[in-house]
Motif scaffolding. Structure first.
Motif, PDB file in Angstrom:
ATOM      1  N   UNK A   1     -12.544  19.121  41.579  1.00  4.96           N
ATOM      2  CA  UNK A   1     -13.221  19.827  40.950  1.00  4.96           C
ATOM      3  C   UNK A   1     -13.546  19.122  39.277  1.00  4.96           C
ATOM      4  N   UNK A   2     -12.688  18.479  38.909  1.00  3.85           N
ATOM      5  CA  UNK A   2     -12.819  17.686  37.666  1.00  3.85           C
ATOM      6  C   UNK A   2     -13.912  16.686  37.700  1.00  3.85           C
ATOM      7  N   UNK A   3     -14.060  16.048  38.886  1.00  3.45           N
ATOM      8  CA  UNK A   3     -14.998  14.798  39.093  1.00  3.45           C
ATOM      9  C   UNK A   3     -16.368  15.424  39.181  1.00  3.45           C
ATOM     10  N   UNK A   4     -16.607  16.567  39.907  1.00  3.27           N
ATOM     11  CA  UNK A   4     -17.743  17.230  40.299  1.00  3.27           C
ATOM     12  C   UNK A   4     -18.333  18.041  38.902  1.00  3.27           C
ATOM     13  N   UNK A   5     -17.353  18.609  38.398  1.00  6.65           N
ATOM     14  CA  UNK A   5     -17.876  19.636  37.269  1.00  6.65           C
ATOM     15  C   UNK A   5     -17.839  18.967  35.608  1.00  6.65           C
ATOM     16  N   UNK A   6     -16.978  17.924  35.466  1.00  8.65           N
ATOM     17  CA  UNK A   6     -16.870  17.524  34.368  1.00  8.65           C
ATOM     18  C   UNK A   6     -17.633  16.079  34.396  1.00  8.65           C
ATOM     19  N   UNK A   7     -17.736  15.307  35.519  1.00  4.33           N
ATOM     20  CA  UNK A   7     -18.219  13.929  35.372  1.00  4.33           C
ATOM     21  C   UNK A   7     -19.477  13.818  36.276  1.00  4.33           C
ATOM     22  N   UNK A   8     -19.404  14.118  37.470  1.00  5.44           N
ATOM     23  CA  UNK A   8     -20.694  13.776  38.242  1.00  5.44           C
ATOM     24  C   UNK A   8     -21.817  14.757  37.777  1.00  5.44           C
TER      25      UNK A   8
ATOM     26  N   UNK B   1     -27.261  16.074  35.412  1.00  7.00           N
ATOM     27  CA  UNK B   1     -28.066  16.810  34.497  1.00  7.00           C
ATOM     28  C   UNK B   1     -28.563  15.897  33.390  1.00  7.00           C
ATOM     29  N   UNK B   2     -27.842  15.012  32.773  1.00 10.08           N
ATOM     30  CA  UNK B   2     -28.386  14.310  31.921  1.00 10.08           C
ATOM     31  C   UNK B   2     -29.499  13.346  32.344  1.00 10.08           C
ATOM     32  N   UNK B   3     -29.230  12.858  33.623  1.00  7.12           N
ATOM     33  CA  UNK B   3     -30.415  11.964  34.206  1.00  7.12           C
ATOM     34  C   UNK B   3     -31.569  12.750  34.161  1.00  7.12           C
ATOM     35  N   UNK B   4     -31.656  13.958  34.709  1.00 10.09           N
ATOM     36  CA  UNK B   4     -32.850  14.880  34.693  1.00 10.09           C
ATOM     37  C   UNK B   4     -33.264  14.899  33.301  1.00 10.09           C
TER      38      UNK B   4
END
Length: 314
Positions: free
Chosen positions: A41-48, A53-56
């Motif tokens: 959850x941390x990897x998906x929600x806080x990192x990936x 989103x920032x890439x977009x």
């Protein structure tokens, strides 16, 4: 273990699993997934997730108040003509190129000194490591402003020798050097790693070299330094990554402006100004991805070059 037992174990591994064994395996998989769930959850929600989103957003015009407007490569084109961006890159590259080697040299020198087995080694090791725990804090950065200000402690020290000081953090010619000094001062982590590496070098190497008449410098150059190259490489990679991401020191020492005359305008500080000062979050996202590319390129170059100078003693 006999040959017959080895053959029996090998045959057991090849036989198909029973239903009970498959069921037990699925239970183990579910238990493992359950314990890994917080990390996932941390990897998906806080990192990936935020990274995607920032890439977009890097290809949009977004100010936090209105919907993101897709603009293609406009942010990348703007980077090519952004004078402050180019200046921040020059400041950051200068900072990395000077502070990282100086920090490693100081850390290695102190590790060699502590490796002599002096009395009270644990105390000195802890005392010298302490700056690494405090160097990136806001309190130490504020203290740095006090020390190197016009009426600071450093000028008081120079006054003892009749030298008239100046405001070192307000002078474009010296402001960056005060932050470099702050970075070098946090030598504790690489020092401890160097010290651990020195303790792993067999003493008989030095005894044999002394018997052959090798000087202290010759022993350092031919024995100590080659066997420490894995630690040098490790500290160099981490040091470069951390130096590129330095933010707190420049933000506090310059008051968040990157001054005087943008002499302390680190890349991360300029990114912060664009994103949270001017609310150009799309452009700030593009800057963040450029920083990722720069750090990744330097790391890749270090790993490629390491095969020519890093020595692993098997």
């Amino acid at each position: 273990m006999s040959l017959a037992e080895l053959r029996r174990i090998s045959s057991d591994r090849k036989r198909p699993l029973s239903k009970d064994e498959k069921k037990a395996g699925r239970r183990d998989d579910k238990a493992a997934l359950f314990f890994l769930l917080p990390w996932l959850i941390g990897v998906v929600g806080l990192t990936a997730g935020p990274m995607l989103v920032s890439l977009y957003l890097a290809f949009t015009d977004y100010n936090l108040l209105q919907a993101a407007d897709f603009t293609g490569f406009d942010n990348i084109t703007r980077m090519l003509d952004d004078a402050r961006l180019h200046n921040s890159l020059a400041v950051t590259f200068t900072y990395v190129a000077i502070s990282v080697p100086l920090q490693l040299a100081v850390a290695l020198g102190l590790a060699l000194l502590l490796d002599r087995g002096m009395r009270g080694l644990s105390f000195y090791r802890s005392a010298l490591y302490l700056p690494s725990l405090l160097g990136g804090s806001v309190a130490i950065a504020v203290l740095w402003r006090v020390v190197f200000g016009e009426d600071g402690l450093f000028n008081d020290f120079l006054g003892l020798f009749g030298v008239v000081g100046r405001s070192w953090i307000s002078d474009p010619d010296t402001s960056l050097w005060t932050i470099v000094l702050l970075h070098v001062w946090t030598f504790g982590s690489p020092m401890v790693i160097f010290l651990a590496g020195l303790r792993q070098i067999p003493r008989q190497y030095y005894e044999a070299a002394s018997t052959d008449g090798a000087s202290t410098w010759r022993q350092f150059r031919s024995i100590t330094l080659p066997l420490l190259t894995p630690m040098v490489f490790f500290n160099l990679v981490l040091g470069i990554i951390n130096a590129f991401q330095s933010f707190t020191q420049a933000f506090v020492v310059s008051g968040g402006t990157g001054g005087p005359a943008d002499s302390t305008l680190f890349y991360t500080l300029y990114l912060y100004q664009e994103g949270f000062g001017s609310f150009r979050m799309g452009y700030a996202s593009a800057l963040a991805w450029l920083l990722l590319i720069i750090i990744g390129a330097f790391t890749a170059i270090n790993f490629w070059a390491s095969k020519y100078w890093v020595f692993y003693d098997d």
